[in-house]
Design an enzyme around this catalytic site. Sequence first.
Site, short mmCIF file in Angstrom:
data_model
loop_
_atom_site.label_atom_id
_atom_site.label_comp_id
_atom_site.label_asym_id
_atom_site.label_seq_id
_atom_site.Cartn_x
_atom_site.Cartn_y
_atom_site.Cartn_z
N ASP A 238 -35.21 18.09 -50.83
CA ASP A 238 -36.11 17.53 -51.66
C ASP A 238 -36.34 18.25 -53.02
OD1 ASP A 238 -38.10 15.50 -51.96
OD2 ASP A 238 -39.15 16.16 -50.35
N GLU A 450 -53.61 6.96 -52.73
CA GLU A 450 -53.04 7.41 -51.41
C GLU A 450 -51.56 7.50 -51.55
OE1 GLU A 450 -53.48 5.91 -46.79
OE2 GLU A 450 -52.78 4.26 -48.38
#
Length: 714
Positions: A238, A450
């Site tokens: 990542d 979010e």
Amino acid sequence: MSKYRELAAALVAQMTLEEKVGQTLYNAPAVERLGIPAYNWWNEALHGVARAGTATVFPQAIGVAATFDEDLAGKMAEIIATEARAKYNAQKEAGDRDIYKGLTFWAPNVNIFRDPRWGRGQETYGEDPYLTSRMGVRFIKGLQKEQEGFMKAAACAKHFAVHSGPEKLRHSFNAEVSRQDMYETYLPAFKACVQEAGVEAVMGAYNRTNGEPCCGSRTLLLTILRQEWGFEGHVVSDCWAVKDFHENHKITKTPLESAAMAMNNGCDVNCGCMFPNLLDAVRGGYVDEERLDEAVTNLMECRMKLGMFEERGAVPFDAIGYEQVDTDENKAVNLEIARKSLVLLKNEGNLLPLDLDKVKTIGVIGPNADSRKALVGNYEGTASRYVTVLEGIEDYVSGRARVLYSEGCHLFEDRTSGLAMANDRISEVKAVCSVSDVVVAVLGLDSTIEGEEGDAGNEFASGDKLDLKFPGLQSEVLHAAFESGKPVILVSMTGSAMALNWEDSHIPAIIQAWYPGAAGGRAVAELLFGAYSPEGKLPVTFYRTTEELPEFTDYSMKNRTYRYMEKEALYPFGFGLSYTSFALRDVKLSSEKIAADSEIKVSAKIKNTGAVAGGETVQVYVKFSGAAGGTLSVPNFQLKGLRKMYLEPGEEKEAEVTLDARAFALYNEEADLVLEKGVYTVYVGTQQPDKRSAALTGGEPVCLTVSAEKTEKL
């Protein structure tokens, strides 16, 4: 594609150490003397080609999961791959090799959405390992579809493994998990992506799992991924996760040590800035050059599968022109998925669908009613046209009814204008409601609050949710609509479960719309007025409160998701209403015995007993009903089969699901998969077999039993 392995190894053998190290960077430079063009590995396609200009913007992944339709997920992925090739061909022709311009897509996200507070749960296929596996496998197969020995695009299963928040802790957090939970819940989708779909890449997670940084975890990347599962693709870190090893996890002390740890434990390409240290790591004896050769061979093999070193015209996908981006046909599939993703949670008194012969003024209120941001979620592309819920309603009723609109409030702040007093739109809300025949309140969240840490604002815990309530003044706006005495329909646009307790008690109709894509507003409007029957099912549990949940940082599955929860859900996993009705009959099992080398076929006839056409999902759950012995932990029941059916009024079809021994077996504490001697209950219906689903639908699944005559390890 073993032929590419030999060619890749031969190519790597010609590279210098410096050239090999360069190829392990996500923005790999060209090696002109060997005919290797520069390549940026970083691209995104979670629900459409992302961050690279105009493309079809499908519903967010959680909405795609709500269709419970794996064929549809595959269809979407095939479209994404075609648009990806069209863009890649055009960009390559222009010499554009920038980020988001390649064919290696870092999707799907098959992490388990174990806690509704996690902001990135919207990127997943929900809380269930089986559903996540089925959707992930079909997405990968669609994206990677082969022709003449070449792969159309490359998928990447992420984030491996045991990763689901909190976002603000992800760079330093250690997820502690039992082997049982790891193999029963967190790993199955990844295993399916590797062994069933042949996924080309796997991305490590930011966090540690049981003390090991995931992007340098020998347990995850070597023991499980390569050795147990036989993964043959490449592993990518990542982004900037490797530098976390020394900066935040404190597992290593220097960048060189971090780079060496990642490479030695199976990470092939670094999204970040650590792998240039491999030059000194190899020279200093910290990394064997043979391991570096292996990594670069993995990467060259992937590029060869994609046809990146071939002459123009040699790869069949070279013929895909730019005119295949954002076509009318693609837009039609997008609308189809949006329609099938919407979940009708409540429809008291059959308020829906609305009758335009009776409804002449429609009030549309709420901060997400005219929001494009609320259509798309995160990791999104750019649509050529967006249809918000307000616009969808206006288009649908044009000339037949009047639409009045109020934003109602800001998404999370206490006023819509900086110079105004707090709650500056509430009087407008009351005025709109007072003159409307029906009110559509469009509330929720969007990816500004979010989502992913770093992408989302910090007002809501670095992208995570602090609780399950609508933020800001949204509840006050909904209360004002309710107090007007007019019928109110709530459209909740979120990427996750909300606690809709008051809403369930007071609002007659509730639709969970997720982030429904660029055409989402049209799909919502068509649902409101009955152009089609809703068929979406919840891929996550809607809890009543966060207080019943364990701590966000607790990765034990105890009291999490429908499989282990102890209290009653507000809206259960697998639940969703329709405008028509369905009945099951002649539910049969091909055998009442199961053994390690056998399988059972479940068949049922399903009939549309209502007045309109519709889709329904036949759901098959399994539970071990015998007394658990020793270290065997028994979930409530688990989804182990599904079949999506489409039926005209009065039409009947047969649905069939195959259950093998693995559908009955459970993992013990040592992570052995065990088919335990005893009795298993098989539930066949259109919902999960819990009391709350029965109360909401008025029906229950058919219960059948299967027995295993001896305990066997699988």
